[in-house]
Design a protein around this motif. Structure first.
Motif, mmCIF file in Angstrom:
data_model
loop_
_atom_site.group_PDB
_atom_site.id
_atom_site.type_symbol
_atom_site.label_atom_id
_atom_site.label_comp_id
_atom_site.label_asym_id
_atom_site.label_seq_id
_atom_site.Cartn_x
_atom_site.Cartn_y
_atom_site.Cartn_z
ATOM 1 N N ASP A 17 27.006 48.752 60.860
ATOM 2 C CA ASP A 17 26.709 47.336 61.090
ATOM 3 C C ASP A 17 27.240 46.500 59.934
ATOM 4 O OD1 ASP A 17 25.343 47.857 63.477
ATOM 5 O OD2 ASP A 17 23.449 48.196 62.414
ATOM 6 N N ASP A 18 27.609 45.259 60.237
ATOM 7 C CA ASP A 18 28.124 44.357 59.209
ATOM 8 C C ASP A 18 27.129 44.212 58.056
ATOM 9 O OD1 ASP A 18 30.372 43.911 60.734
ATOM 10 O OD2 ASP A 18 29.736 41.951 61.466
ATOM 11 N N LEU A 19 27.661 44.190 56.845
ATOM 12 C CA LEU A 19 26.871 43.936 55.645
ATOM 13 C C LEU A 19 27.814 43.358 54.606
ATOM 14 C CD1 LEU A 19 24.040 44.190 54.393
ATOM 15 C CD2 LEU A 19 24.752 46.406 53.496
ATOM 16 N N LEU A 20 27.513 42.163 54.133
ATOM 17 C CA LEU A 20 28.404 41.450 53.220
ATOM 18 C C LEU A 20 28.005 41.691 51.767
ATOM 19 C CD1 LEU A 20 28.723 38.049 55.104
ATOM 20 C CD2 LEU A 20 30.183 40.068 55.285
ATOM 21 N N PHE A 21 29.032 41.885 50.937
ATOM 22 C CA PHE A 21 28.868 42.105 49.500
ATOM 23 C C PHE A 21 29.842 41.213 48.751
ATOM 24 C CE2 PHE A 21 27.546 46.169 51.211
ATOM 25 C CZ PHE A 21 26.564 46.616 50.352
ATOM 26 N N PHE A 22 29.519 40.894 47.508
ATOM 27 C CA PHE A 22 30.522 40.400 46.574
ATOM 28 C C PHE A 22 31.201 41.622 45.975
ATOM 29 C CE2 PHE A 22 27.659 36.654 46.352
ATOM 30 C CZ PHE A 22 28.593 35.663 46.632
ATOM 31 N N LYS A 23 32.537 41.599 45.930
ATOM 32 C CA LYS A 23 33.317 42.679 45.324
ATOM 33 C C LYS A 23 34.361 42.069 44.401
ATOM 34 C CE LYS A 23 31.703 46.192 47.877
ATOM 35 N NZ LYS A 23 31.071 47.374 47.341
ATOM 36 N N GLU A 24 34.797 42.832 43.411
ATOM 37 C CA GLU A 24 35.981 42.473 42.643
ATOM 38 C C GLU A 24 37.169 43.042 43.390
ATOM 39 O OE1 GLU A 24 35.729 43.638 38.531
ATOM 40 O OE2 GLU A 24 33.949 42.424 38.216
ATOM 41 N N VAL A 25 38.124 42.179 43.737
ATOM 42 C CA VAL A 25 39.294 42.585 44.509
ATOM 43 C C VAL A 25 40.528 42.436 43.639
ATOM 44 C CG1 VAL A 25 40.693 42.055 46.547
ATOM 45 C CG2 VAL A 25 38.199 41.980 46.693
ATOM 46 N N PHE A 26 41.385 43.451 43.691
ATOM 47 C CA PHE A 26 42.604 43.494 42.885
ATOM 48 C C PHE A 26 43.818 43.316 43.788
ATOM 49 C CE2 PHE A 26 39.212 45.812 40.947
ATOM 50 C CZ PHE A 26 39.223 45.350 39.639
ATOM 51 N N TYR A 27 44.814 42.562 43.303
ATOM 52 C CA TYR A 27 45.983 42.181 44.095
ATOM 53 C C TYR A 27 47.260 42.736 43.479
ATOM 54 C CZ TYR A 27 42.615 38.857 45.918
ATOM 55 O OH TYR A 27 41.508 38.286 46.478
ATOM 56 N N ASP A 28 48.217 43.081 44.358
ATOM 57 C CA ASP A 28 49.512 43.547 43.878
ATOM 58 C C ASP A 28 50.383 42.344 43.484
ATOM 59 O OD1 ASP A 28 50.631 42.498 46.248
ATOM 60 O OD2 ASP A 28 50.809 44.459 47.194
ATOM 61 N N ASP A 29 51.618 42.607 43.105
ATOM 62 C CA ASP A 29 52.525 41.550 42.648
ATOM 63 C C ASP A 29 52.852 40.528 43.730
ATOM 64 O OD1 ASP A 29 52.619 42.716 40.142
ATOM 65 O OD2 ASP A 29 54.456 43.842 40.562
ATOM 66 N N ARG A 30 52.645 40.887 44.978
ATOM 67 C CA ARG A 30 52.903 39.970 46.094
ATOM 68 C C ARG A 30 51.648 39.221 46.524
ATOM 69 N NH1 ARG A 30 54.387 43.849 50.215
ATOM 70 N NH2 ARG A 30 53.321 45.253 48.809
ATOM 71 N N GLY A 31 50.523 39.466 45.836
ATOM 72 C CA GLY A 31 49.274 38.799 46.173
ATOM 73 C C GLY A 31 48.483 39.466 47.276
ATOM 74 N N LYS A 32 48.885 40.680 47.658
ATOM 75 C CA LYS A 32 48.163 41.413 48.706
ATOM 76 C C LYS A 32 47.045 42.236 48.070
ATOM 77 C CE LYS A 32 48.798 44.999 52.121
ATOM 78 N NZ LYS A 32 48.593 44.733 53.457
ATOM 79 N N PRO A 33 45.807 42.137 48.610
ATOM 80 C CA PRO A 33 44.718 42.946 48.056
ATOM 81 C C PRO A 33 44.995 44.428 48.270
ATOM 82 C CG PRO A 33 43.931 41.606 49.904
ATOM 83 C CD PRO A 33 45.372 41.314 49.729
ATOM 84 N N TYR A 34 44.781 45.228 47.218
ATOM 85 C CA TYR A 34 45.042 46.665 47.362
ATOM 86 C C TYR A 34 43.874 47.538 46.913
ATOM 87 C CZ TYR A 34 45.987 47.081 42.348
ATOM 88 O OH TYR A 34 45.862 47.074 40.988
ATOM 89 N N ALA A 35 42.896 46.983 46.212
ATOM 90 C CA ALA A 35 41.765 47.791 45.743
ATOM 91 C C ALA A 35 40.565 46.870 45.509
ATOM 92 C CB ALA A 35 42.123 48.525 44.457
ATOM 93 N N TYR A 36 39.391 47.485 45.487
ATOM 94 C CA TYR A 36 38.178 46.723 45.188
ATOM 95 C C TYR A 36 37.196 47.613 44.442
ATOM 96 C CZ TYR A 36 36.234 49.027 49.342
ATOM 97 O OH TYR A 36 35.807 49.945 50.269
ATOM 98 N N SER A 37 36.254 46.968 43.763
ATOM 99 C CA SER A 37 35.224 47.700 43.031
ATOM 100 C C SER A 37 33.945 46.882 43.030
ATOM 101 C CB SER A 37 35.678 47.983 41.595
ATOM 102 O OG SER A 37 35.767 46.779 40.866
ATOM 103 N N GLU A 38 32.894 47.523 42.545
ATOM 104 C CA GLU A 38 31.634 46.801 42.389
ATOM 105 C C GLU A 38 31.828 45.711 41.339
ATOM 106 O OE1 GLU A 38 28.999 47.223 44.355
ATOM 107 O OE2 GLU A 38 30.244 48.698 45.364
ATOM 108 N N PRO A 39 31.266 44.541 41.563
ATOM 109 C CA PRO A 39 31.464 43.459 40.597
ATOM 110 C C PRO A 39 30.658 43.649 39.320
ATOM 111 C CG PRO A 39 30.011 42.738 42.342
ATOM 112 C CD PRO A 39 30.479 44.123 42.715
ATOM 113 N N TYR A 40 31.228 43.191 38.241
ATOM 114 C CA TYR A 40 30.560 43.143 36.949
ATOM 115 C C TYR A 40 29.717 41.881 36.971
ATOM 116 C CZ TYR A 40 30.258 43.302 31.826
ATOM 117 O OH TYR A 40 29.821 43.358 30.534
ATOM 118 N N MET A 41 28.410 42.001 37.084
ATOM 119 C CA MET A 41 27.519 40.863 37.327
ATOM 120 C C MET A 41 26.661 40.533 36.114
ATOM 121 S SD MET A 41 28.242 39.971 40.451
ATOM 122 C CE MET A 41 26.898 39.132 41.237
ATOM 123 N N CYS A 42 27.283 40.455 34.948
ATOM 124 C CA CYS A 42 26.544 40.082 33.746
ATOM 125 C C CYS A 42 27.491 39.372 32.791
ATOM 126 C CB CYS A 42 25.923 41.312 33.094
ATOM 127 S SG CYS A 42 27.088 42.590 32.668
#
Length: 74
Positions: A17-42
């Motif tokens: 089922d859908d569940l929304l999170f904040f994530k840190e998303v990383f982009y390649d040189d063309r601006g396309k998202p290629y990876a994500y991780s848990e956000p640093y929240m402090c």
């Protein structure tokens, strides 16, 4: 490497089922998202927490990403 906070739908973490999170998303040189991780929240001080809050608010104005945008997830 560029990154930002984004809202991401992660049904694999909620029995399909859908569940929304904040994530840190990383982009390649063309601006396309290629990876994500848990956000640093402090931060080291109140100013850094304010910057975090601004990045999270900005993420709410962007399209929601899906796990399938990154491959490897159903």
């Amino acid at each position: 490497m560029n990154w930002d906070h984004r809202v991401m739908n992660c049904p694999s973490e909620n029995g399909g089922d859908d569940l929304l999170f904040f994530k840190e998303v990383f982009y390649d040189d063309r601006g396309k998202p290629y990876a994500y991780s848990e956000p640093y929240m402090c931060g080291d001080d109140i100013h850094e927490l304010g910057e975090l809050l601004r990045r999270l608010e900005k993420a709410l104005s962007e399209p929601v990403l899906q796990e399938t945008d990154f491959g490897g997830h159903a």
